[in-house]
Write an enzyme that holds these catalytic residues in place. Sequence first.
Site, PDB file in Angstrom:
ATOM      1  N   GLU A   1      -6.771   2.386  -9.631  1.00 56.49           N
ATOM      2  CA  GLU A   1      -5.748   2.087  -8.712  1.00 56.49           C
ATOM      3  C   GLU A   1      -6.436   1.139  -7.737  1.00 56.49           C
ATOM      4  O   GLU A   1      -7.830   1.342  -7.559  1.00 56.49           O
ATOM      5  CB  GLU A   1      -5.224   3.257  -7.974  1.00 56.49           C
ATOM      6  CG  GLU A   1      -4.494   4.166  -9.000  1.00 56.49           C
ATOM      7  CD  GLU A   1      -4.306   5.839  -8.413  1.00 56.49           C
ATOM      8  OE1 GLU A   1      -4.323   5.848  -7.190  1.00 56.49           O
ATOM      9  OE2 GLU A   1      -3.964   6.625  -9.124  1.00 56.49           O
TER      10      GLU A   1
ATOM     11  N   GLU B   1       3.041   4.077  -1.664  1.00 52.83           N
ATOM     12  CA  GLU B   1       3.254   5.601  -1.566  1.00 52.83           C
ATOM     13  C   GLU B   1       2.840   6.185  -0.360  1.00 52.83           C
ATOM     14  O   GLU B   1       2.191   5.369   0.498  1.00 52.83           O
ATOM     15  CB  GLU B   1       1.828   5.875  -2.676  1.00 52.83           C
ATOM     16  CG  GLU B   1       1.673   7.554  -2.827  1.00 52.83           C
ATOM     17  CD  GLU B   1       0.650   8.009  -3.814  1.00 52.83           C
ATOM     18  OE1 GLU B   1       0.208   9.175  -3.737  1.00 52.83           O
ATOM     19  OE2 GLU B   1       0.110   7.063  -4.399  1.00 52.83           O
TER      20      GLU B   1
END
Length: 418
Positions: A222, A333
């Site tokens: 990520e 997120e």
Amino acid sequence: MGSDEHFRSARVLALVLCLSSLVSLTCAARLSVSQHKLEVQKHLNLLNKPAVKSIKSPDGDIIDCVYISHQPAFDHPFLKDHKIQLRPSYHPEGFFDENKVSEKPKERTNPITQLWHQNGKCPEDTIPVRRTKKDDILRASSVKRYGKKGHRAIPQPRSPDPDLTTQSGHQHAIAYVEGDKYYGAKATINVWEPKIQQSNEFSLSQLWILGGSFGEDLNSIEAGWQVSPDLYGDNNTRLFTYWTSDAYQATGCYNLLCSGFIQINSEIAMGASISPVSGYRNSQYDISILIWKDPKEGHWWMQFGNDYVLGYWPAFLFSYLADSASMIEWGGEVVNSEPDGAHTSTQMGSGHFPGEGFSKSSYFRNIQVVDSSNNLKAPKGIGTFTEQSNCYDVQTGNNGDWGHYFYYGGPGRNPNCP
């Protein structure tokens, strides 16, 4: 001996016993405190390698210039004799040429730097490492959990149990592709400074390279930007990376806070503040991130912007990703800890819904995937996912300038998101 004397003796005895037990409790507490201090210090010594030069950043960070061969990656037993690759063997070549993008004048975006650049730069053969402070580790739930994401932090677009992700407190607004073998992904993301309600919450925008099932064996790489008061001790927007090979349980971490990622670049520091950031109805600043698998060596490389190849995750760190990724996700997120029993007002992206569009909402543009021939291609069959679209939403689009893009994000708590 009268009853009064009996009572007095019993009281003295009780007091003595009480004091001695208090002493032992105090001793135990002191012992536990000193053990914890020792543990914290040991971890600091492990993370903060000797510096050739240190640079004080305007935001209070200290950036240590550490010899490439002394970086935290090489604490990994499998990397003891690793020969550092100073450049990738191959680079993805795609049809979408960033230099030919004809952006409209009002949509022209501006260059981005890191705050610490104002006060110096690291010499060649070194990498910039954000120094970990004692307070950073003390904010974590334990020394062991410092620099790690919570479990079940991954968006599962087709989960048979839609409540799973919401229960974990993590909420998302993402675009994704699956059903093929992927060898990397790219995106250009505009950078904001979302407001965080609670210090134990965060807001991030990133891409995920995923392999395996969403079980205990999930592999993930990520990268993106984040605001995380718990991790960094402030509300600055920072560049970050993350990896795990067991669904965030024991392996992996943010940035260089464990052994794994090998950095080769002397100019960009993982975890350092990005400056400037986009403003509502104002100038827009964005960053490009490319992650791809080197077909020759099998390592996963990361590039920031057009100029900075940052480093790589060695292939051996992963099981599924040792071959290819089975899913790519792009998006935002947040952690919703439901303070006061209501939805958090922590913002995702700009804190505004996708419908507001350019200069008001947060975007990912020119999203692409890397195919088996190491070419950048437009993603096919893009899906979108969000747990609560009244809190954070996502809207995709496609045009000549931006290729495949989407706007995403939102304010969190509002009349429709109680």
